[in-house]
Scaffold this active site. Structure first.
Site, PDB file in Angstrom:
ATOM      1  N   ASN A  51     -10.313   0.267   0.064  1.00 38.21           N
ATOM      2  CA  ASN A  51      -8.850   0.255   0.051  1.00 38.21           C
ATOM      3  C   ASN A  51      -8.366  -0.197  -1.325  1.00 38.21           C
ATOM      4  O   ASN A  51      -8.525  -1.356  -1.687  1.00 38.21           O
ATOM      5  CB  ASN A  51      -8.329  -0.687   1.147  1.00 38.21           C
ATOM      6  CG  ASN A  51      -6.815  -0.736   1.225  1.00 38.21           C
ATOM      7  OD1 ASN A  51      -6.107  -0.259   0.352  1.00 38.21           O
ATOM      8  ND2 ASN A  51      -6.300  -1.351   2.285  1.00 38.21           N
TER       9      ASN A  51
ATOM     10  N   CYS B 228       0.814  -1.219   0.000  1.00 38.14           N
ATOM     11  CA  CYS B 228       0.000   0.000   0.000  1.00 38.14           C
ATOM     12  C   CYS B 228       0.848   1.271   0.000  1.00 38.14           C
ATOM     13  O   CYS B 228       0.329   2.358  -0.275  1.00 38.14           O
ATOM     14  CB  CYS B 228      -0.932  -0.001   1.206  1.00 38.14           C
ATOM     15  SG  CYS B 228      -2.134  -1.349   1.177  1.00 38.14           S
TER      16      CYS B 228
ATOM     17  N   HIS C 266      -3.018   7.197   3.077  1.00 33.33           N
ATOM     18  CA  HIS C 266      -3.501   5.984   2.417  1.00 33.33           C
ATOM     19  C   HIS C 266      -4.899   5.670   2.937  1.00 33.33           C
ATOM     20  O   HIS C 266      -5.166   5.726   4.139  1.00 33.33           O
ATOM     21  CB  HIS C 266      -2.540   4.834   2.714  1.00 33.33           C
ATOM     22  CG  HIS C 266      -3.083   3.486   2.379  1.00 33.33           C
ATOM     23  ND1 HIS C 266      -3.688   3.197   1.171  1.00 33.33           N
ATOM     24  CD2 HIS C 266      -3.119   2.327   3.106  1.00 33.33           C
ATOM     25  CE1 HIS C 266      -4.069   1.929   1.168  1.00 33.33           C
ATOM     26  NE2 HIS C 266      -3.742   1.389   2.322  1.00 33.33           N
TER      27      HIS C 266
END
Length: 328
Positions: free
Chosen positions: A285, A115, A255
């Site tokens: 996500n 990520c 994020h």
């Protein structure tokens, strides 16, 4: 004369198909309230095009970026693709993207930093620009997260969506663009966030497929704790290195993994919630694509000279933060 790398353009792509919380509730024992309360996600986009992988979305994002900039693909010198969902183990997804975009003069390769991949790829792109080696670098994050999502696991299947986003990096002599970045890695995080099978340690077999070992495995409590602490500390670190206080920052873009993580980091930083950009409710996500997807959605709010901090945390564990002065 000092050369900085600036973001000259940004574009993103999300598939049309939506997967809502009510849809997920038909697959596993969950409901909209449970998902929304715990992670802040209402829906996510799903790539259903047959035979299409992460590169398909990466090409869409880059083609839109080039169209917005009125720039031919032949001018691209380098494409760096951040992805944890490559089309194939080899060749690189970046090579597929370059070919399908018509970037005939570009070198291309992948970066896998989970990520945090977009920030790591930005740092690499910045280095190429500042060294003078290249003048037009595209960083693209492309993630078909549904390819590694287990829709029988109620703890992880509500989290992930598919998306891609791309930026063009170019040199500038002004004091704008990517100013600084800090990065860290701690391999002891391996057991907490991992795809257990499919690599050289545990190659694919009937047993690994039957055991659902080709999907995201996550120990949520451990990941939450580390994500909050590490995103907070790396953000504070990049502020300190650049003699900034949180009040100097115009925008904070974390994020988009979990709304509770975002809120916890923002609260501990002491930043005005109005300065924290969030779009997780609509997309879930999207791993490395989440930060540039969020920037693209809110780019009309950003103006030249705005001070922006980006931060991300991912498997590895790998994490970091970046300080940018906006000029796009």
């Amino acid at each position: 004369m000092k050369i900085n790398a600036k973001i000259s353009g940004i574009a993103s792509y999300v598939p049309d198909d939506r997967l809502t919380n009510d849809d997920i509730a038909k697959m596993v024992d969950t409901n909209d309230e449970w998902i929304t309360t715990r992670v802040g996600i209402k829906e996510r986009r799903i790539l259903k095009t047959p035979g299409a992988g992460s590169s398909f979305m990466g090409v869409k994002a880059i083609n839109k970026l080039l169209a917005d900039l009125n720039m031919p693909a032949s001018e691209i010198e380098l494409i760096i693709c951040a992805t944890s969902n490559p089309d194939y183990r080899f060749p690189s997804t970046a090579s597929v993207i370059a070919h399908d975009c018509g970037a005939v003069n570009a070198y291309a390769y992948d970066i896998q930093a989970a990520c945090a991949g977009f920030l790591v790829a930005l740092q690499a792109g910045r280095a190429y620009i500042c060294s003078g080696l290249y003048k037009k670098v595209i960083v693209v994050a492309a993630e078909k997260m549904t390819s590694m999502t287990d829709y029988t696991d109620r703890t992880t299947c509500p989290l992930f969506g598919d998306a891609a986003a791309a930026v063009l990096l170019e040199p500038t002599e002004e004091n704008v663009g990517i100013i600084d970045g800090v990065y860290h890695v701690d391999g002891s995080g391996l057991p907490h966030l991992v795809m257990k099978a499919g690599g050289s340690v545990l190659p694919a077999s009937h047993e690994t497929v039957d055991a659902h070992q080709h999907f995201v495995y996550q120990e949520g409590r451990a990941v939450y704790k580390h994500a909050v602490t590490d995103m907070l500390e790396s953000s504070l670190e990049v502020l300190k290195r650049n003699n900034l206080s949180i009040d100097n920052i115009d925008w904070f873009i974390p994020h988009q993994a979990n709304l509770r993580i975002i809120e916890a980091v923002g609260s501990r930083l002491g930043i005005d919630p109005a300065k924290v950009l969030v779009n997780i409710e609509k997309y879930g996500n999207t791993s490395a694509a989440s930060i540039p997807l969020c920037i693209d959605e809110y780019k009309s709010k950003l103006k030249k000279g705005d001070k922006v901090v980006l931060t991300a945390f991912g498997a590895g564990f790998t994490w970091g933060a970046m300080y940018i002065v906006w000029d796009c």
